[in-house]
Design an enzyme around this catalytic site. Structure first.
Site, PDB file in Angstrom:
ATOM      1  N   LYS A 163       0.848  -1.206   0.000  1.00 11.59           N
ATOM      2  CA  LYS A 163       0.000   0.000   0.000  1.00 11.59           C
ATOM      3  C   LYS A 163       0.877   1.247   0.000  1.00 11.59           C
ATOM      4  O   LYS A 163       0.598   2.212  -0.708  1.00 11.59           O
ATOM      5  CB  LYS A 163      -0.884  -0.032   1.250  1.00 11.59           C
ATOM      6  CG  LYS A 163      -1.416   1.321   1.689  1.00 11.59           C
ATOM      7  CD  LYS A 163      -2.335   1.214   2.878  1.00 11.59           C
ATOM      8  CE  LYS A 163      -1.720   1.457   4.233  1.00 11.59           C
ATOM      9  NZ  LYS A 163      -1.335   2.834   4.541  1.00 11.59           N
ATOM     10  N   ASN A 164       1.945   1.210   0.808  1.00 14.68           N
ATOM     11  CA  ASN A 164       2.741   2.416   0.995  1.00 14.68           C
ATOM     12  C   ASN A 164       3.734   2.673  -0.134  1.00 14.68           C
ATOM     13  O   ASN A 164       4.510   3.603  -0.076  1.00 14.68           O
ATOM     14  CB  ASN A 164       3.422   2.395   2.371  1.00 14.68           C
ATOM     15  CG  ASN A 164       2.375   2.517   3.483  1.00 14.68           C
ATOM     16  OD1 ASN A 164       1.208   2.832   3.221  1.00 14.68           O
ATOM     17  ND2 ASN A 164       2.769   2.261   4.720  1.00 14.68           N
ATOM     18  N   ARG A 174      -4.332  10.177   3.232  1.00 13.46           N
ATOM     19  CA  ARG A 174      -3.271  11.187   3.355  1.00 13.46           C
ATOM     20  C   ARG A 174      -2.477  11.344   2.056  1.00 13.46           C
ATOM     21  O   ARG A 174      -1.688  12.260   1.902  1.00 13.46           O
ATOM     22  CB  ARG A 174      -2.300  10.790   4.471  1.00 13.46           C
ATOM     23  CG  ARG A 174      -2.862  11.032   5.832  1.00 13.46           C
ATOM     24  CD  ARG A 174      -1.870  10.683   6.894  1.00 13.46           C
ATOM     25  NE  ARG A 174      -0.666  11.486   6.869  1.00 13.46           N
ATOM     26  CZ  ARG A 174      -0.576  12.727   7.322  1.00 13.46           C
ATOM     27  NH1 ARG A 174      -1.639  13.316   7.832  1.00 13.46           N
ATOM     28  NH2 ARG A 174       0.556  13.384   7.275  1.00 13.46           N
ATOM     29  N   CYS A 178      -5.263   7.259   9.104  1.00 14.62           N
ATOM     30  CA  CYS A 178      -5.590   6.674  10.402  1.00 14.62           C
ATOM     31  C   CYS A 178      -5.473   7.720  11.502  1.00 14.62           C
ATOM     32  O   CYS A 178      -4.603   8.579  11.466  1.00 14.62           O
ATOM     33  CB  CYS A 178      -4.652   5.511  10.685  1.00 14.62           C
ATOM     34  SG  CYS A 178      -5.133   4.038   9.794  1.00 14.62           S
ATOM     35  N   ASP A 233       4.313   0.237  12.356  1.00 13.54           N
ATOM     36  CA  ASP A 233       3.153  -0.550  11.899  1.00 13.54           C
ATOM     37  C   ASP A 233       3.214  -2.016  12.342  1.00 13.54           C
ATOM     38  O   ASP A 233       2.250  -2.746  12.188  1.00 13.54           O
ATOM     39  CB  ASP A 233       3.063  -0.496  10.373  1.00 13.54           C
ATOM     40  CG  ASP A 233       2.958   0.928   9.884  1.00 13.54           C
ATOM     41  OD1 ASP A 233       1.869   1.481   9.915  1.00 13.54           O
ATOM     42  OD2 ASP A 233       4.001   1.499   9.510  1.00 13.54           O
ATOM     43  N   VAL A 273       7.240   6.869  17.075  1.00 17.07           N
ATOM     44  CA  VAL A 273       6.958   7.510  15.781  1.00 17.07           C
ATOM     45  C   VAL A 273       5.663   8.333  15.833  1.00 17.07           C
ATOM     46  O   VAL A 273       5.605   9.447  15.327  1.00 17.07           O
ATOM     47  CB  VAL A 273       6.906   6.465  14.651  1.00 17.07           C
ATOM     48  CG1 VAL A 273       6.593   7.113  13.313  1.00 17.07           C
ATOM     49  CG2 VAL A 273       8.239   5.719  14.569  1.00 17.07           C
TER      50      VAL A 273
HETATM   51  N1  EPU Z   1       5.559  14.404  10.894  1.00 18.09           N
HETATM   52  C1  EPU Z   1       5.555  15.749  11.227  1.00 18.09           C
HETATM   53  N2  EPU Z   1       5.396  16.661  10.200  1.00 18.09           N
HETATM   54  C2  EPU Z   1       5.264  16.284   8.889  1.00 18.09           C
HETATM   55  C3  EPU Z   1       5.283  14.908   8.569  1.00 18.09           C
HETATM   56  C4  EPU Z   1       5.437  13.981   9.597  1.00 18.09           C
HETATM   57  O1  EPU Z   1       5.661  16.108  12.405  1.00 18.09           O
HETATM   58  O2  EPU Z   1       5.125  17.160   8.017  1.00 18.09           O
HETATM   59  C5  EPU Z   1       5.678  13.408  11.981  1.00 18.09           C
HETATM   60  C6  EPU Z   1       4.408  12.521  12.035  1.00 18.09           C
HETATM   61  O3  EPU Z   1       3.352  13.148  12.718  1.00 18.09           O
HETATM   62  C7  EPU Z   1       4.918  11.295  12.729  1.00 18.09           C
HETATM   63  C8  EPU Z   1       6.350  11.192  12.174  1.00 18.09           C
HETATM   64  O4  EPU Z   1       6.691  12.480  11.684  1.00 18.09           O
HETATM   65  O5  EPU Z   1       4.939  11.494  14.113  1.00 18.09           O
HETATM   66  C9  EPU Z   1       6.502  10.177  11.077  1.00 18.09           C
HETATM   67  O6  EPU Z   1       5.594  10.424  10.020  1.00 18.09           O
HETATM   68  P1  EPU Z   1       5.913  10.015   8.499  1.00 18.09           P
HETATM   69  O7  EPU Z   1       5.810  11.248   7.667  1.00 18.09           O
HETATM   70  O8  EPU Z   1       7.163   9.227   8.459  1.00 18.09           O
HETATM   71  O9  EPU Z   1       4.699   9.061   8.182  1.00 18.09           O
HETATM   72  P2  EPU Z   1       3.683   9.114   6.973  1.00 18.09           P
HETATM   73  O10 EPU Z   1       4.408   9.342   5.687  1.00 18.09           O
HETATM   74  O11 EPU Z   1       2.531   9.991   7.287  1.00 18.09           O
HETATM   75  C10 EPU Z   1       3.926   6.570   6.385  1.00 18.09           C
HETATM   76  C11 EPU Z   1       2.980   5.422   6.261  1.00 18.09           C
HETATM   77  C12 EPU Z   1       2.508   4.978   7.638  1.00 18.09           C
HETATM   78  C13 EPU Z   1       3.726   4.583   8.453  1.00 18.09           C
HETATM   79  C14 EPU Z   1       4.710   5.761   8.515  1.00 18.09           C
HETATM   80  C15 EPU Z   1       5.987   5.427   9.246  1.00 18.09           C
HETATM   81  C16 EPU Z   1       1.922   5.844   4.164  1.00 18.09           C
HETATM   82  C17 EPU Z   1       0.687   6.204   3.429  1.00 18.09           C
HETATM   83  N3  EPU Z   1       1.833   5.824   5.469  1.00 18.09           N
HETATM   84  O12 EPU Z   1       3.172   7.619   6.996  1.00 18.09           O
HETATM   85  O13 EPU Z   1       1.697   3.844   7.435  1.00 18.09           O
HETATM   86  O14 EPU Z   1       3.313   4.245   9.751  1.00 18.09           O
HETATM   87  O15 EPU Z   1       5.054   6.190   7.184  1.00 18.09           O
HETATM   88  O16 EPU Z   1       6.671   4.434   8.571  1.00 18.09           O
HETATM   89  O17 EPU Z   1       2.948   5.542   3.568  1.00 18.09           O
HETATM   90  C18 EPU Z   1      -0.073   2.397   7.853  1.00 18.09           C
HETATM   91  O18 EPU Z   1       0.292   1.796   6.836  1.00 18.09           O
HETATM   92  O19 EPU Z   1      -0.940   1.969   8.660  1.00 18.09           O
HETATM   93  C19 EPU Z   1       0.547   3.678   8.159  1.00 18.09           C
HETATM   94  C20 EPU Z   1       0.073   4.528   9.063  1.00 18.09           C
END
Ligand code: EPU
Length: 455
Positions: free
Chosen positions: A40-41, A114, A138, A327, A349
């Site tokens: 998915k990611n 997102r 989520c 995850d 995280v």
């Molecule tokens: N963060 C900030 N500011 C930002 C972006 C992120 O403070 O502008 C913080 C987030 O709030 C969090 C941390 O940085 O505390 C990490 O967030 P990250 O940006 O790495 O996560 P994401 O890109 O929003 C993706 C996956 C998640 C997975 C995380 C960590 C997708 C669509 N989602 O999220 O997957 O947990 O990376 O590996 O790729 C899931 O599959 O259930 C899921 C939530």
């Protein structure tokens, strides 16, 4: 080996299964085979990348998930023609007629996912402007987008936050930038990659995320004609090019789904062969799995998971790659309720990824969540309080209960807990699992789970 392990058509036979409320009768080990497809990611981001090409792209092994459907629909309202490809699970994405979408068409996707935030760079390159609806995803914390917007501004984008979403424009085009992320955010790294590949000049990204899905996105962008080099110490260099072509790419497998089924195997004391799982991207998970009393056997076409003996307590700290993924912690926590001793899971995280444990406690688990962690120290993500810790003491028998699914991975854990518990559970809100687990109910059925869909 069970019938399901020999014949995965059983999985396909049940694809029509769907429902939001399940009655689950637990106490039966899950046994059989499930196959995982593209991650998915990665798949959703690869679909967005197709916007950057001058010609059609072909994406293979695309999972059937609601996030994929949202991205497909958002691409279509921007003029991308999306059709099924020559093999099952492949999509052809033709971006030749990309155009601005009407506000109502975009707004219809508000709160659904997102991924739309990643449309910013590609749409700015194609159209000079973009409008991004309010995001969803989520409910596992605030999930801000400040890193994304700061990076886009550095490329020269004008960012306007409105109550209904974010409007962006780049009247002078986008130019390469020097960006240092405050934290190796997965999404912000993807944002920079998808923007920098066609920005004028060079971009240096420091403190980048290096998850396998990001490396797969880099490989795909290279197929399109991008010039991206990965340097030591989380540095990525991108030389912008004027045009990119379409790609033909098979998605990397979904290691999060694979880890979820591995945890389900040991939680229920069953045996699951996860077709399509690969060792390399799961090294960290497999080490912890083994220490927790799990046994695995790596095959060419997948990995077989079961218990080695009694489950053992472990101490885990979630982290960015190559650490233990956030995850992975929720499904494994269910198994740890059956381990002999005290385990600790530190979540570093997200600030709100322990809510799912309330339901486990209701079912009889001994879990104490420390909202501010067990020790003081520097915070991983600057400015944010993110050190929750759960102390899990086992083994505790679980009993059936009425539970409501909170989010994707937490919801999966609830279903697995219900399958581990004695008696019947009613689990509501399971529709959300379609965001990250393809054919979820069909797979459960193929593994011998005893459940009814109530509605
Ligand atoms: N963060 C900030 N500011 C930002 C972006 C992120 O403070 O502008 C913080 C987030 O709030 C969090 C941390 O940085 O505390 C990490 O967030 P990250 O940006 O790495 O996560 P994401 O890109 O929003 C993706 C996956 C998640 C997975 C995380 C960590 C997708 C669509 N989602 O999220 O997957 O947990 O990376 O590996 O790729 C899931 O599959 O259930 C899921 C939530």
């Amino acid at each position: 080996m069970t019938r399901a392990m020999q014949d995965d058509t059983i999985v396909d036979a049940g694809t029509s299964l769907s429902g939001d409320v399940l009655a689950i009768r637990g106490g039966h080990p899950l046994r059989g085979r499930v196959d995982v497809k593209g991650a998915k990611n990665l798949a959703t981001k690869a679909m967005v990348a197709s916007l950057l090409g001058e010609t059609s792209s072909v994406l293979r092994d695309v999972p059937v998930l609601s996030d994929v459907a949202v991205v497909r629909s958002l691409l279509e309202v921007h003029g991308v023609r999306v059709s099924e490809g020559d093999e099952t699970g492949s999509l052809v994405l033709d971006p030749r007629d990309v155009e601005s979408a009407h506000f109502e068409e975009i707004d219809a996707h508000a709160g659904a996912s997102r991924i739309p935030i990643l449309f910013c760079g590609p749409l700015l390159h194609r159209l000079g402007q973009a409008f991004i609806p309010d995001l969803g995803g989520c409910r596992i914390g605030d999930r801000p987008i400040d890193f994304h917007l700061d990076a886009l501004r550095k490329f020269g984008a004008i960012v306007e936050k409105l109550p209904s979403g974010i409007r962006l424009s780049a009247p002078d085009g986008l130019k390469g930038a020097n960006i240092h992320l405050p934290y190796p955010s997965v999404g912000a790294t993807e944002q920079v990659l998808l923007t920098a590949v066609r920005a004028k000049g060079e971009t240096e990204l420091r403190n980048a995320a290096i998850e396998p899905e990001i490396m797969d996105l880099i490989a795909l962008l290279q197929k399109m004609g991008a010039i991206i080099s990965y340097e030591p110490n989380r540095v990525i260099l991108i030389e912008g090019v004027e045009t990119l072509r379409g790609y033909d790419h098979r998605c990397i497998f979904d290691r999060n789904e694979a880890a979820s089924w591995a945890s389900a195997a040991i939680a229920t004391d069953g045996e699951i062969f996860v077709g399509g799982a690969k060792q390399q991207e799961m090294l960290t998970f497999l080490n912890v799995f083994r220490k927790a009393g799990g046994w695995f056997d790596v095959h060419e076409d997948g990995i077989l998971f079961r218990r080695a003996g009694d489950l053992q307590p472990v101490i885990i700290e979630t982290d960015v790659h190559p650490g233990f993924m956030t995850d992975w912690q929720q499904p494994l926590t269910v198994a740890l309720t059956q381990a002999h001793g005290r385990s600790i899971v530190h979540e570093t995280v997200y600030e709100n990824r322990m809510g799912f444990t309330d339901a486990l406690v209701k079912m009889g688990a001994d879990i104490v969540v420390h909202p501010h962690g067990l020790q003081d120290g520097p915070r991983r993500v600057p400015r944010r309080d993110l050190e929750q810790a759960a102390v899990i003491t086992g083994p505790t028998p679980l009993r059936g209960a009425k539970i409501v699914v909170p989010d994707l991975r937490g919801g999966y854990s609830h279903v697995i807990a219900a399958l581990t518990a004695s008696g019947e559970s009613t689990v509501s809100g399971v529709d959300i699992l379609n965001r990250g687990y393809e054919k979820f109910l069909a797979k459960l059925g193929a593994l011998g789970a005893d459940f009814d869909v109530l509605g």
